[in-house]
Design a protein around this motif. Structure first.
Motif, PDB file in Angstrom:
ATOM      1  N   GLN A  37       0.821  -1.215   0.000  1.00  0.00           N
ATOM      2  CA  GLN A  37       0.000   0.000   0.000  1.00  0.00           C
ATOM      3  C   GLN A  37       0.855   1.265   0.000  1.00  0.00           C
ATOM      4  O   GLN A  37       0.460   2.283  -0.565  1.00  0.00           O
ATOM      5  CB  GLN A  37      -0.934   0.002   1.207  1.00  0.00           C
ATOM      6  CG  GLN A  37      -2.039  -1.037   1.123  1.00  0.00           C
ATOM      7  CD  GLN A  37      -2.825  -1.166   2.410  1.00  0.00           C
ATOM      8  OE1 GLN A  37      -2.619  -0.395   3.366  1.00  0.00           O
ATOM      9  NE2 GLN A  37      -3.735  -2.124   2.471  1.00  0.00           N
ATOM     10  N   ASN A  38       2.022   1.199   0.631  1.00  0.00           N
ATOM     11  CA  ASN A  38       2.847   2.388   0.784  1.00  0.00           C
ATOM     12  C   ASN A  38       4.130   2.359  -0.044  1.00  0.00           C
ATOM     13  O   ASN A  38       4.931   3.298   0.021  1.00  0.00           O
ATOM     14  CB  ASN A  38       3.205   2.577   2.265  1.00  0.00           C
ATOM     15  CG  ASN A  38       1.990   2.823   3.122  1.00  0.00           C
ATOM     16  OD1 ASN A  38       1.471   3.934   3.185  1.00  0.00           O
ATOM     17  ND2 ASN A  38       1.514   1.777   3.804  1.00  0.00           N
ATOM     18  N   LEU A  39       4.321   1.283  -0.815  1.00  0.00           N
ATOM     19  CA  LEU A  39       5.505   1.134  -1.667  1.00  0.00           C
ATOM     20  C   LEU A  39       6.796   1.321  -0.868  1.00  0.00           C
ATOM     21  O   LEU A  39       7.616   2.191  -1.134  1.00  0.00           O
ATOM     22  CB  LEU A  39       5.445   2.119  -2.839  1.00  0.00           C
ATOM     23  CG  LEU A  39       4.346   1.838  -3.862  1.00  0.00           C
ATOM     24  CD1 LEU A  39       4.318   2.920  -4.929  1.00  0.00           C
ATOM     25  CD2 LEU A  39       4.540   0.466  -4.505  1.00  0.00           C
ATOM     26  N   ALA A  84       9.429   4.438  -2.251  1.00  0.00           N
ATOM     27  CA  ALA A  84       9.186   5.174  -3.484  1.00  0.00           C
ATOM     28  C   ALA A  84       9.111   6.668  -3.195  1.00  0.00           C
ATOM     29  O   ALA A  84       9.458   7.484  -4.039  1.00  0.00           O
ATOM     30  CB  ALA A  84       7.898   4.694  -4.143  1.00  0.00           C
ATOM     31  N   ASN A  85       8.668   7.022  -1.973  1.00  0.00           N
ATOM     32  CA  ASN A  85       8.629   8.429  -1.560  1.00  0.00           C
ATOM     33  C   ASN A  85       9.154   8.560  -0.137  1.00  0.00           C
ATOM     34  O   ASN A  85       8.381   8.639   0.820  1.00  0.00           O
ATOM     35  CB  ASN A  85       7.213   8.991  -1.649  1.00  0.00           C
ATOM     36  CG  ASN A  85       7.153  10.475  -1.314  1.00  0.00           C
ATOM     37  OD1 ASN A  85       8.187  11.127  -1.161  1.00  0.00           O
ATOM     38  ND2 ASN A  85       5.963  11.014  -1.177  1.00  0.00           N
ATOM     39  N   PRO A  86      10.476   8.583   0.028  1.00  0.00           N
ATOM     40  CA  PRO A  86      11.058   8.695   1.371  1.00  0.00           C
ATOM     41  C   PRO A  86      10.876  10.076   1.988  1.00  0.00           C
ATOM     42  O   PRO A  86      11.253  10.283   3.144  1.00  0.00           O
ATOM     43  CB  PRO A  86      12.537   8.398   1.123  1.00  0.00           C
ATOM     44  CG  PRO A  86      12.768   8.796  -0.286  1.00  0.00           C
ATOM     45  CD  PRO A  86      11.492   8.486  -1.026  1.00  0.00           C
ATOM     46  N   LEU A 106       4.448   8.761   6.424  1.00  0.00           N
ATOM     47  CA  LEU A 106       4.780   7.365   6.156  1.00  0.00           C
ATOM     48  C   LEU A 106       5.942   6.901   7.022  1.00  0.00           C
ATOM     49  O   LEU A 106       5.890   5.814   7.613  1.00  0.00           O
ATOM     50  CB  LEU A 106       5.131   7.194   4.674  1.00  0.00           C
ATOM     51  CG  LEU A 106       5.767   5.857   4.287  1.00  0.00           C
ATOM     52  CD1 LEU A 106       4.811   4.713   4.566  1.00  0.00           C
ATOM     53  CD2 LEU A 106       6.184   5.865   2.816  1.00  0.00           C
ATOM     54  N   ILE A 107       6.986   7.709   7.121  1.00  0.00           N
ATOM     55  CA  ILE A 107       8.160   7.321   7.906  1.00  0.00           C
ATOM     56  C   ILE A 107       7.801   7.176   9.380  1.00  0.00           C
ATOM     57  O   ILE A 107       8.253   6.239  10.055  1.00  0.00           O
ATOM     58  CB  ILE A 107       9.297   8.350   7.720  1.00  0.00           C
ATOM     59  CG1 ILE A 107       9.665   8.477   6.231  1.00  0.00           C
ATOM     60  CG2 ILE A 107      10.509   7.946   8.535  1.00  0.00           C
ATOM     61  CD1 ILE A 107      10.004   7.172   5.547  1.00  0.00           C
ATOM     62  N   PRO A 142      15.272   6.122   5.648  1.00  0.00           N
ATOM     63  CA  PRO A 142      14.633   5.903   4.348  1.00  0.00           C
ATOM     64  C   PRO A 142      15.620   6.053   3.202  1.00  0.00           C
ATOM     65  O   PRO A 142      16.520   6.892   3.243  1.00  0.00           O
ATOM     66  CB  PRO A 142      13.554   6.998   4.299  1.00  0.00           C
ATOM     67  CG  PRO A 142      14.113   8.106   5.136  1.00  0.00           C
ATOM     68  CD  PRO A 142      14.943   7.444   6.217  1.00  0.00           C
ATOM     69  N   LEU A 143      15.436   5.228   2.187  1.00  0.00           N
ATOM     70  CA  LEU A 143      16.286   5.252   1.000  1.00  0.00           C
ATOM     71  C   LEU A 143      15.390   5.318  -0.240  1.00  0.00           C
ATOM     72  O   LEU A 143      14.302   4.760  -0.249  1.00  0.00           O
ATOM     73  CB  LEU A 143      17.152   3.989   0.933  1.00  0.00           C
ATOM     74  CG  LEU A 143      17.982   3.677   2.177  1.00  0.00           C
ATOM     75  CD1 LEU A 143      18.562   2.268   2.075  1.00  0.00           C
ATOM     76  CD2 LEU A 143      19.095   4.698   2.355  1.00  0.00           C
TER      77      LEU A 143
END
Length: 205
Positions: free
Chosen positions: A101-103, A119-121, A126-127, A140-141
């Motif tokens: 769901q969050n890639l 995909a979107n760090p 999300l983080i 995140p990478l």
């Protein structure tokens, strides 16, 4: 552990000051040409998509290269997921549904820090959710969405929704109201046929 010691990670160069306009920067850095940018803008406007989607669709830049460009401009390292063998102890930190769901994709854990491909760090929400979910600090990478989906499919198998047609075949009767419904048996025939296209937008090879 400094990120420079982690294999498979491409560190972005340090960029001081405010980030320049990304569309101008991607041309200045030689990823695409001015002409390609203008064409991508026209394509994006006509399709209601972003210029980045148009660039990839038109073949001006690959999704991986575009992700590397974003990584360089955000000072977040880019990672190649295929370089890693993900341990079960790391994979179980984040559920499959959350990843899809969050890639996102957990890669490895060093002490209390989880390194995760995203995909979107840059998505702070999300983080934070990721940190709360696994109880770790998150590093995140950047990774392309396609590479994350491919890795998830490799580890978990394809999603069940890819095979939902099987349920409909078993549960529903023939779709008699649709033009392709037929009761008669299909027979192999070799008959010359001429085709006239009524829709000019339709093309045959």
């Amino acid at each position: 552990l400094p990120s420079t010691t982690v294999p498979g990670i491409i560190l972005p160069p340090h960029r001081a000051g405010l980030m320049e306009n990304l569309e101008t920067k991607i041309v200045q850095d030689g990823w695409i040409t001015v002409s390609q940018l203008n064409t991508a803008k026209e394509e994006a406007a006509g399709a209601g998509k972003t210029v980045w989607t148009a660039m990839v669709k038109l073949g001006y830049i690959s999704l991986d290269d575009l992700t590397i460009f974003f990584a360089q401009e955000s000072n977040i390292p880019y990672v190649r997921i295929v370089d890693y063998e993900i341990l079960p102890s790391v994979l179980c930190l984040i559920g499959e549904n959350f990843c899809r769901q969050n890639l996102v994709m957990p890669l490895f854990k060093i002490k209390d820090t989880l390194f995760a491909a995203c995909a979107n760090p840059l998505d702070a929400t999300l983080i934070n959710n990721l940190a709360n979910l696994c109880g770790c600090n998150i590093e995140p990478l950047f990774a392309s969405a396609y590479s994350i989906i491919k890795a998830l499919d490799s580890l978990y198998g394809l999603e069940d929704k890819a095979f939902e047609a099987g349920n409909f075949i078993q549960q529903q009767g023939p779709l008699e109201g649709l033009p392709f419904f037929r009761e008669s048996e299909r027979l192999p025939l070799n008959i010359p046929v001429s085709i006239k296209l009524e829709d000019a937008s339709f093309a045959l090879p």
